[in-house]
Every structure is written in C-alpha cells, then in structure tokens.
Design a protein around this motif. Structure first.
Motif, PDB file in Angstrom:
ATOM      1  N   TYR A   3       0.708  -1.243  -0.136  1.00 16.65           N
ATOM      2  CA  TYR A   3      -0.175  -0.102  -0.043  1.00 16.65           C
ATOM      3  C   TYR A   3       0.825   1.343  -0.167  1.00 16.65           C
ATOM      4  O   TYR A   3       0.174   2.246  -0.171  1.00 16.65           O
ATOM      5  N   LEU A   4       2.041   1.240   0.213  1.00 14.40           N
ATOM      6  CA  LEU A   4       2.916   2.382   0.228  1.00 14.40           C
ATOM      7  C   LEU A   4       3.159   2.892  -1.184  1.00 14.40           C
ATOM      8  O   LEU A   4       3.705   1.897  -1.969  1.00 14.40           O
ATOM      9  N   PRO A   5       2.852   3.930  -1.444  1.00 14.31           N
ATOM     10  CA  PRO A   5       3.508   4.388  -2.988  1.00 14.31           C
ATOM     11  C   PRO A   5       4.866   3.906  -3.268  1.00 14.31           C
ATOM     12  O   PRO A   5       5.636   4.042  -2.238  1.00 14.31           O
ATOM     13  N   GLU A   6       5.197   3.747  -4.594  1.00 15.86           N
ATOM     14  CA  GLU A   6       6.665   3.622  -4.898  1.00 15.86           C
ATOM     15  C   GLU A   6       7.438   4.881  -4.307  1.00 15.86           C
ATOM     16  O   GLU A   6       7.275   5.861  -4.744  1.00 15.86           O
ATOM     17  N   LEU A   7       8.794   4.460  -3.663  1.00 16.84           N
ATOM     18  CA  LEU A   7       9.657   5.183  -3.392  1.00 16.84           C
ATOM     19  C   LEU A   7      10.738   5.016  -4.117  1.00 16.84           C
ATOM     20  O   LEU A   7      11.478   4.232  -3.973  1.00 16.84           O
ATOM     21  N   SER A  17      14.363   1.672  -6.436  1.00 17.05           N
ATOM     22  CA  SER A  17      13.047   1.767  -5.379  1.00 17.05           C
ATOM     23  C   SER A  17      13.765   1.610  -4.079  1.00 17.05           C
ATOM     24  O   SER A  17      14.755   0.730  -3.901  1.00 17.05           O
ATOM     25  N   PHE A  18      13.230   2.471  -3.217  1.00 17.63           N
ATOM     26  CA  PHE A  18      13.455   2.372  -1.729  1.00 17.63           C
ATOM     27  C   PHE A  18      12.506   1.649  -0.824  1.00 17.63           C
ATOM     28  O   PHE A  18      12.691   1.855   0.236  1.00 17.63           O
ATOM     29  N   LYS A  19      11.456   1.102  -1.410  1.00 18.02           N
ATOM     30  CA  LYS A  19      10.471   0.629  -0.762  1.00 18.02           C
ATOM     31  C   LYS A  19      11.044  -0.785   0.202  1.00 18.02           C
ATOM     32  O   LYS A  19      10.584  -0.797   1.033  1.00 18.02           O
ATOM     33  N   PRO A  20      11.990  -1.421  -0.374  1.00 16.92           N
ATOM     34  CA  PRO A  20      12.394  -2.626   0.438  1.00 16.92           C
ATOM     35  C   PRO A  20      13.176  -2.052   1.533  1.00 16.92           C
ATOM     36  O   PRO A  20      12.778  -2.815   2.597  1.00 16.92           O
ATOM     37  N   SER A  21      13.836  -1.210   1.606  1.00 17.03           N
ATOM     38  CA  SER A  21      14.241  -0.729   2.933  1.00 17.03           C
ATOM     39  C   SER A  21      13.211   0.026   3.646  1.00 17.03           C
ATOM     40  O   SER A  21      13.123  -0.567   4.987  1.00 17.03           O
ATOM     41  N   VAL A  22      12.278   0.468   3.430  1.00 14.76           N
ATOM     42  CA  VAL A  22      11.180   1.016   4.220  1.00 14.76           C
ATOM     43  C   VAL A  22      10.248  -0.189   4.673  1.00 14.76           C
ATOM     44  O   VAL A  22       9.913  -0.350   6.052  1.00 14.76           O
ATOM     45  N   ALA A  23       9.808  -1.086   3.853  1.00 16.25           N
ATOM     46  CA  ALA A  23       9.071  -2.051   4.303  1.00 16.25           C
ATOM     47  C   ALA A  23       9.866  -3.024   5.229  1.00 16.25           C
ATOM     48  O   ALA A  23       9.198  -3.667   6.358  1.00 16.25           O
ATOM     49  N   THR A  24      11.111  -3.346   5.123  1.00 11.93           N
ATOM     50  CA  THR A  24      11.659  -4.152   5.973  1.00 11.93           C
ATOM     51  C   THR A  24      11.918  -3.556   7.240  1.00 11.93           C
ATOM     52  O   THR A  24      11.978  -4.232   8.313  1.00 11.93           O
ATOM     53  N   LEU A  25      12.499  -2.355   7.395  1.00 13.79           N
ATOM     54  CA  LEU A  25      12.478  -1.372   8.451  1.00 13.79           C
ATOM     55  C   LEU A  25      11.360  -1.547   9.488  1.00 13.79           C
ATOM     56  O   LEU A  25      11.287  -1.859  10.797  1.00 13.79           O
ATOM     57  N   ILE A  26      10.189  -1.318   8.761  1.00 13.96           N
ATOM     58  CA  ILE A  26       8.749  -1.205   9.399  1.00 13.96           C
ATOM     59  C   ILE A  26       8.462  -2.714   9.878  1.00 13.96           C
ATOM     60  O   ILE A  26       8.108  -3.009  11.135  1.00 13.96           O
ATOM     61  N   GLY A  27       8.891  -3.750   9.119  1.00 12.12           N
ATOM     62  CA  GLY A  27       8.341  -5.181   9.455  1.00 12.12           C
ATOM     63  C   GLY A  27       9.388  -5.539  10.739  1.00 12.12           C
ATOM     64  O   GLY A  27       8.991  -6.430  11.617  1.00 12.12           O
TER      65      GLY A  27
END
Length: 182
Positions: free
Chosen positions: A106-110, A116-126
C-alpha cells in the motif's frame, strides 16, 4: 502447436511452486546465517526477518500468504532463537510479516531514478514491528522487567537490527528480483 499449460510461463508472475520455493530458500538462508553469524557488538542480526521481508517484497503476496510466511519464519526462528522464550517468535514474526506486506502493498513507490527504496522502508517497518512486539511480550509480560529494560533493549537491539535488516533487504532486492524474473 502451443505448449502444455504446465510449461507456459506468465511474464511477471511465478507459479505457486516457485513462490513457495523462493520463500523456503530465503528463510533457510536467513536461518543458516542467523545460526552461524557472530554477534556484532553483542547483537546477532536477525537474517530470518530480512529474508522473509525480501520474499514478501519480491512476491507481493496476499495477506493470508504473508501471514503464512510469518508463521513459517516464526517456527524456524524458534529453532535457532537465542532467547529464553523462543515460542514468542510464533507471534512476533507473523506480525512483522503482515506489517511488511502492508507497507509493500500500500505504500506508494519510493524511487529515485528507477531505484526503489520501498524494500528498505518495508523491511525497517516489518523488523520494528516484530522486534517491538518481541520486546514488549518478552520483557514486560513474560519476565515482568521494568520499562527501562524494554527501552534499553529497543534502543540497543531492535533499532540496530532493524537498520541491518533494512540494508540487507535493500542490497539484495534488485539482484534477486532480476534473477527471479529474468
């Protein structure tokens, strides 16, 4: 003459068997790395979390599959846990996997120039969700330790492990994705 259904490849989508294999392979790699990695400044990185987050980011599963990934990761983490209460992983890892899946879905693509920086954000949150829940359950409910001990564990372990996992997932995401979807 067309190929049999079993041999047809859908571009951008994996077969269920390949998806399960990817998850199993990544979680196994995480378990082996966790088992044999030395502590760094007293902290053992949790490679299992990094790898299940990576599998969620690569496969973008439905929430039910993300929950399944978390349960499997929790069971594997339980085996290799250095914690006094290893079965807490059966709660914390599914929570972390669901948090990662929510961010991934659900997070827009960063991105910056198609990186893409979405892997770092999603892993950080998880990792933060999993680690925070583990600290609260372990320190407050099970061991009844003071809040200051929880805070110290959060700052001294959860945050550094979250940053390490974030770097691992970000570094591996592009090459693994390229390999899987070639």
């Amino acid at each position: 003459m067309s190929k049999p259904v079993a041999e047809q490849v859908i571009i951008g989508k994996m077969s269920r068997t390949k998806e399960i294999s990817v998850v199993a392979f990544l979680i196994a790699i995480g378990a082996v790395l966790r088992m044999f990695s030395p502590a760094i400044l007293g902290i053992t990185p949790n490679f299992v979390i990094a790898m299940y987050c990576l599998s969620i980011l690569l496969l973008r599963p439905k929430m039910s599959m993300a929950l399944g990934i978390g349960i499997v990761a929790g069971a594997v983490s339980m085996i290799f846990s250095k914690s006094p209460i290893p079965y807490l992983n059966l709660v914390t890892e599914p929570a972390g996997a669901l948090a990662c899946a929510l961010v991934a879905g659900y997070l827009p693509e960063l991105s910056l120039r198609n990186y893409s920086f979405k892997p770092s954000v999603a892993t950080l949150i998880g990792t933060l969700v999993s680690g925070t829940l583990y600290v609260v359950l372990n320190f407050r409910l099970a061991l009844n330790l003071p809040v200051s001990a929880m805070q110290a564990a959060f700052v001294g372990v959860v945050i550094p492990v979250s940053v390490i996992n974030m770097v691992i997932a970000q570094a591996l995401y592009a090459p693994v994705k390229k390999f899987l979807y070639r």
